[in-house]
Design a protein around this motif. Structure first.
Motif, mmCIF file in Angstrom:
data_model
loop_
_atom_site.group_PDB
_atom_site.id
_atom_site.type_symbol
_atom_site.label_atom_id
_atom_site.label_comp_id
_atom_site.label_asym_id
_atom_site.label_seq_id
_atom_site.Cartn_x
_atom_site.Cartn_y
_atom_site.Cartn_z
ATOM 1 N N LEU A 455 -20.509 -50.440 -60.220
ATOM 2 C CA LEU A 455 -20.744 -50.742 -61.636
ATOM 3 C C LEU A 455 -19.632 -50.226 -62.532
ATOM 4 C CD1 LEU A 455 -24.586 -50.119 -61.863
ATOM 5 C CD2 LEU A 455 -23.399 -52.324 -61.993
ATOM 6 N N GLU A 456 -19.061 -49.075 -62.196
ATOM 7 C CA GLU A 456 -17.938 -48.573 -62.988
ATOM 8 C C GLU A 456 -16.749 -49.530 -62.881
ATOM 9 O OE1 GLU A 456 -17.512 -46.152 -65.196
ATOM 10 O OE2 GLU A 456 -19.681 -45.845 -65.054
ATOM 11 N N ASN A 457 -16.520 -50.042 -61.684
ATOM 12 C CA ASN A 457 -15.438 -51.017 -61.495
ATOM 13 C C ASN A 457 -15.730 -52.289 -62.280
ATOM 14 O OD1 ASN A 457 -13.051 -52.134 -60.244
ATOM 15 N ND2 ASN A 457 -14.396 -53.266 -58.878
ATOM 16 N N LEU A 458 -16.972 -52.750 -62.222
ATOM 17 C CA LEU A 458 -17.350 -53.966 -62.944
ATOM 18 C C LEU A 458 -17.274 -53.751 -64.450
ATOM 19 C CD1 LEU A 458 -18.369 -56.851 -62.475
ATOM 20 C CD2 LEU A 458 -20.700 -55.958 -62.610
ATOM 21 N N ARG A 459 -17.641 -52.566 -64.921
ATOM 22 C CA ARG A 459 -17.533 -52.272 -66.354
ATOM 23 C C ARG A 459 -16.092 -52.369 -66.819
ATOM 24 N NH1 ARG A 459 -20.607 -46.811 -67.984
ATOM 25 N NH2 ARG A 459 -19.686 -47.392 -69.973
ATOM 26 N N HIS A 460 -15.192 -51.810 -66.034
ATOM 27 C CA HIS A 460 -13.774 -51.829 -66.391
ATOM 28 C C HIS A 460 -13.234 -53.263 -66.419
ATOM 29 C CE1 HIS A 460 -9.519 -50.839 -66.479
ATOM 30 N NE2 HIS A 460 -9.351 -51.554 -65.370
ATOM 31 N N LEU A 461 -13.538 -54.031 -65.371
ATOM 32 C CA LEU A 461 -13.032 -55.405 -65.281
ATOM 33 C C LEU A 461 -13.625 -56.281 -66.383
ATOM 34 C CD1 LEU A 461 -13.258 -55.882 -61.405
ATOM 35 C CD2 LEU A 461 -11.182 -55.480 -62.745
ATOM 36 N N SER A 462 -14.886 -56.064 -66.707
ATOM 37 C CA SER A 462 -15.545 -56.875 -67.732
ATOM 38 C C SER A 462 -15.098 -56.489 -69.135
ATOM 39 C CB SER A 462 -17.065 -56.742 -67.602
ATOM 40 O OG SER A 462 -17.493 -57.164 -66.323
ATOM 41 N N ALA A 463 -14.801 -55.205 -69.347
ATOM 42 C CA ALA A 463 -14.314 -54.768 -70.661
ATOM 43 C C ALA A 463 -13.023 -55.484 -71.023
ATOM 44 C CB ALA A 463 -14.115 -53.261 -70.665
ATOM 45 N N GLU A 464 -12.189 -55.753 -70.014
ATOM 46 C CA GLU A 464 -10.943 -56.481 -70.263
ATOM 47 C C GLU A 464 -11.211 -57.905 -70.736
ATOM 48 O OE1 GLU A 464 -8.842 -56.191 -66.578
ATOM 49 O OE2 GLU A 464 -8.156 -54.134 -66.958
ATOM 50 N N LEU A 465 -12.422 -58.400 -70.491
ATOM 51 C CA LEU A 465 -12.819 -59.745 -70.926
ATOM 52 C C LEU A 465 -13.702 -59.684 -72.166
ATOM 53 C CD1 LEU A 465 -13.663 -61.079 -67.352
ATOM 54 C CD2 LEU A 465 -11.711 -61.808 -68.762
ATOM 55 N N GLY A 466 -13.811 -58.493 -72.765
ATOM 56 C CA GLY A 466 -14.576 -58.338 -73.995
ATOM 57 C C GLY A 466 -16.066 -58.185 -73.783
ATOM 58 N N THR A 467 -16.474 -57.829 -72.563
ATOM 59 C CA THR A 467 -17.895 -57.727 -72.248
ATOM 60 C C THR A 467 -18.293 -56.282 -72.000
ATOM 61 O OG1 THR A 467 -17.864 -59.924 -71.219
ATOM 62 C CG2 THR A 467 -19.729 -58.506 -70.701
ATOM 63 N N ARG A 468 -19.391 -55.864 -72.608
ATOM 64 C CA ARG A 468 -19.905 -54.507 -72.418
ATOM 65 C C ARG A 468 -21.018 -54.530 -71.371
ATOM 66 N NH1 ARG A 468 -22.949 -50.641 -76.901
ATOM 67 N NH2 ARG A 468 -23.239 -48.841 -75.517
ATOM 68 N N VAL A 469 -20.843 -53.760 -70.313
ATOM 69 C CA VAL A 469 -21.859 -53.616 -69.272
ATOM 70 C C VAL A 469 -22.491 -52.242 -69.421
ATOM 71 C CG1 VAL A 469 -22.334 -53.601 -66.793
ATOM 72 C CG2 VAL A 469 -20.562 -55.125 -67.706
ATOM 73 N N GLU A 470 -23.773 -52.211 -69.722
ATOM 74 C CA GLU A 470 -24.508 -50.962 -69.793
ATOM 75 C C GLU A 470 -25.098 -50.658 -68.419
ATOM 76 O OE1 GLU A 470 -27.422 -51.261 -72.839
ATOM 77 O OE2 GLU A 470 -25.958 -51.788 -74.411
ATOM 78 N N VAL A 471 -25.177 -49.381 -68.081
ATOM 79 C CA VAL A 471 -25.698 -48.979 -66.779
ATOM 80 C C VAL A 471 -27.025 -48.269 -66.977
ATOM 81 C CG1 VAL A 471 -25.304 -47.577 -64.718
ATOM 82 C CG2 VAL A 471 -23.390 -48.801 -65.792
ATOM 83 N N GLU A 472 -28.039 -48.814 -66.332
ATOM 84 C CA GLU A 472 -29.364 -48.203 -66.346
ATOM 85 C C GLU A 472 -29.766 -47.938 -64.889
ATOM 86 O OE1 GLU A 472 -32.144 -50.571 -68.490
ATOM 87 O OE2 GLU A 472 -30.918 -50.643 -70.332
ATOM 88 N N GLY A 473 -29.614 -46.674 -64.491
ATOM 89 C CA GLY A 473 -29.879 -46.328 -63.097
ATOM 90 C C GLY A 473 -28.847 -46.981 -62.206
ATOM 91 N N SER A 474 -29.293 -47.837 -61.292
ATOM 92 C CA SER A 474 -28.395 -48.528 -60.359
ATOM 93 C C SER A 474 -28.248 -50.006 -60.704
ATOM 94 C CB SER A 474 -28.909 -48.373 -58.921
ATOM 95 O OG SER A 474 -28.827 -47.023 -58.498
#
Length: 481
Positions: A455-474
């Motif tokens: 999820l940390e990797n996906l958050r980083h990759l998605s942030a570059e596309l202007g998308t915020r990924v919130e993490v709730e547990g797993s």
């Protein structure tokens, strides 16, 4: 819960025709040809697309490549069953069928290439038992067993009640959407591949020739980006080796074709791709036509291309995908699912529509059948000239195996309410990067530590596309506005 009884599974035909420029008087004498297809993608973006009209609360699940050879739906593995339960509980689930399903004992065709990805004929029913409703059949393994293998797989999918798109007996069928009717409305999928073997594009009947089965392709023009100094060196070499059939580059040219490669001076990605305008426009036409008569439209493409020019585990997307993905949304796609490179890429929300630039794999347990050419000529034993003796099975972990990133997966759930996407949930998958053959390549819900890393990797990759990924547990959560 998923509604298991569908009224009908059918294909939504595209009205696109195919045409060639008349190259000789002999061709011209064969009578009138079909109308020339459009090579202007903007033609299908001029008017706003019909909005989604899927009814009520509706959950779509998207998973990665089904790259496996033997049934798993009834596996006793409780962790796999926990993943499959999520697929079965969705209102609709989509994936990419990597390769073909055939019974080798009764199959009349043959294999093409050095190795063929093969799956048992029972896999169509197995995928249905897993809860999958629609698949793309357009990928670089679609014709490993020729057009006969592709068509047999499509027949087995029909018999199992699974919708499919991206392949057909002709180009019209391959470009058309697969459509499945559900209690919430019609769901359409349009599928294509930009990575494919030679001569696999489907063709309509033309100029006295019969139609040719195949897949829906997006042809690309690969361009190598080099420095001005490198460009000058290539120009010099091309001039020195010029011939009447390959003349020296003219002064002032911005591109040089040499050694079957195209070079352009510039900066940025080492490799960029230009989309074929006829294919680009035809795909948009198919999306728009599918959306006009359905309630939810999905576009998917199998694309191994990368900015390095290599089919590697780079997380970056090639330049053409963002243009294509935005265009298909503007043409009417409600969800875009990119696959092919096996590694996860970022998620973008564009005009309220989810775009997965790389959804990874679901299973990676494919069995490769080698041809005689591969066994006896390409990989001979130096001492005898024959096939080499058996060697220990390669490990799936580095060194000596697939990239570790191929074993990070995701199960994505998109929740709709009255046609609007509200929430996207990502469940990270651990696809078994282990030497344990019984575990390797099988999706499990990732443990907390692995889920956090994915999820940390996906958050980083998605942030570059202007998308915020919130993490709730797993679980990763994207709120769609």
């Amino acid at each position: 819960m998923k509604h298991r009884t569908y009224k009908k599974i059918h294909r939504l035909a595209s009205a696109a025709a195919i045409a060639l420029l008349l190259a000789s008087p002999a061709m011209a004498q064969q009578g009138p040809m079909p109308g020339r297809p459009s090579n202007n993608p903007d033609e299908f973006l001029a008017e706003p697309a019909k909005p989604s009209s899927i009814k009520g609360d509706f959950t779509l699940v998207a998973i990665g490549d089904m790259l496996y050879s033997h049934p798993f739906a009834d596996s006793a593995d409780p962790k796999l069953q926990a993943v499959l339960q999520k697929v079965r509980e969705a209102d609709f689930a989509v994936s990419n069928q990597e390769g073909v399903f055939i019974d080798l004992k009764s199959f009349d065709g043959t294999g093409y290439g050095l190795g063929q990805l093969w799956g048992e004929g029972r896999l169509a029913n197995d995928m249905k038992a897993m809860g999958i409703d629609m698949v793309s059949v357009a990928n670089n393994h679609s014709t490993d067993f020729g057009f006969e293998g592709l068509l047999q797989s499509m027949r087995l999918l029909d018999a199992a009640g699974i919708g499919h798109a991206g392949g057909g007996r002709n180009r019209k069928e391959a470009r058309s959407a697969g459509v499945v009717e559900t209690a919430h409305g019609k769901v359409a999928m349009i599928a294509a591949a930009s990575t494919f073997k030679e001569n696999v594009g489907a063709n309509d009947a033309f100029g006295g020739l019969n139609a040719r089965a195949g897949i829906s392709t997006l042809r690309l023009r690969k361009v190598n980006i080099v420095s001005p100094q490198q460009f000058a060196a290539i120009r010099k070499l091309a001039s020195e080796r010029a011939s009447p059939r390959a003349p020296a580059p003219e002064a002032g040219v911005s591109e040089i074709e040499f050694g079957k490669e195209i070079y352009r001076a510039g900066t940025g990605d080492p490799v960029v791709y230009d989309m074929d305008l006829f294919d680009h426009a035809d795909i948009l036409k198919s999306v728009r036509e599918a959306k006009a008569t359905s309630d939810l439209a999905i576009f998917t493409i199998h694309a191994h291309e990368s900015p390095t020019g290599m089919d590697d585990d780079t997380p970056a997307s090639p330049n053409f995908l963002k243009t294509l993905f935005h265009d298909v949304v503007d043409a009417g796609a409600d969800v875009v699912v990119g696959g092919g490179p096996h590694s996860l890429r970022g998620i973008e929300i564009y005009k309220g529509r989810p775009i997965f630039y790389g959804i990874g794999v679901f299973f990676i347990r494919g069995e490769i059948k080698a041809t005689q050419e591969a066994a006896f000529r390409i990989f001979p034993d130096p001492a005898t000239g024959r096939a080499p003796p058996p060697v220990p099975e390669p490990e799936s972990v580095r060194p000596g195996g697939n990239p570790a990133s191929w074993y990070d997966g995701m199960l994505a759930e998109v929740d709709y309410r009255d046609g609007k996407a509200r929430t996207l949930r990502v469940s990270p998958l651990d696809v078994g990067n282990t030497r344990d053959r019984s575990r390797r390549g099988i999706p499990h819900l990732a443990d907390p530590e692995t889920a956090k890393r994915i999820l940390e990797n996906l958050r980083h990759l998605s942030a570059e596309l202007g998308t915020r990924v919130e993490v709730e547990g797993s679980v990763g959560i994207i709120h769609i506005k």
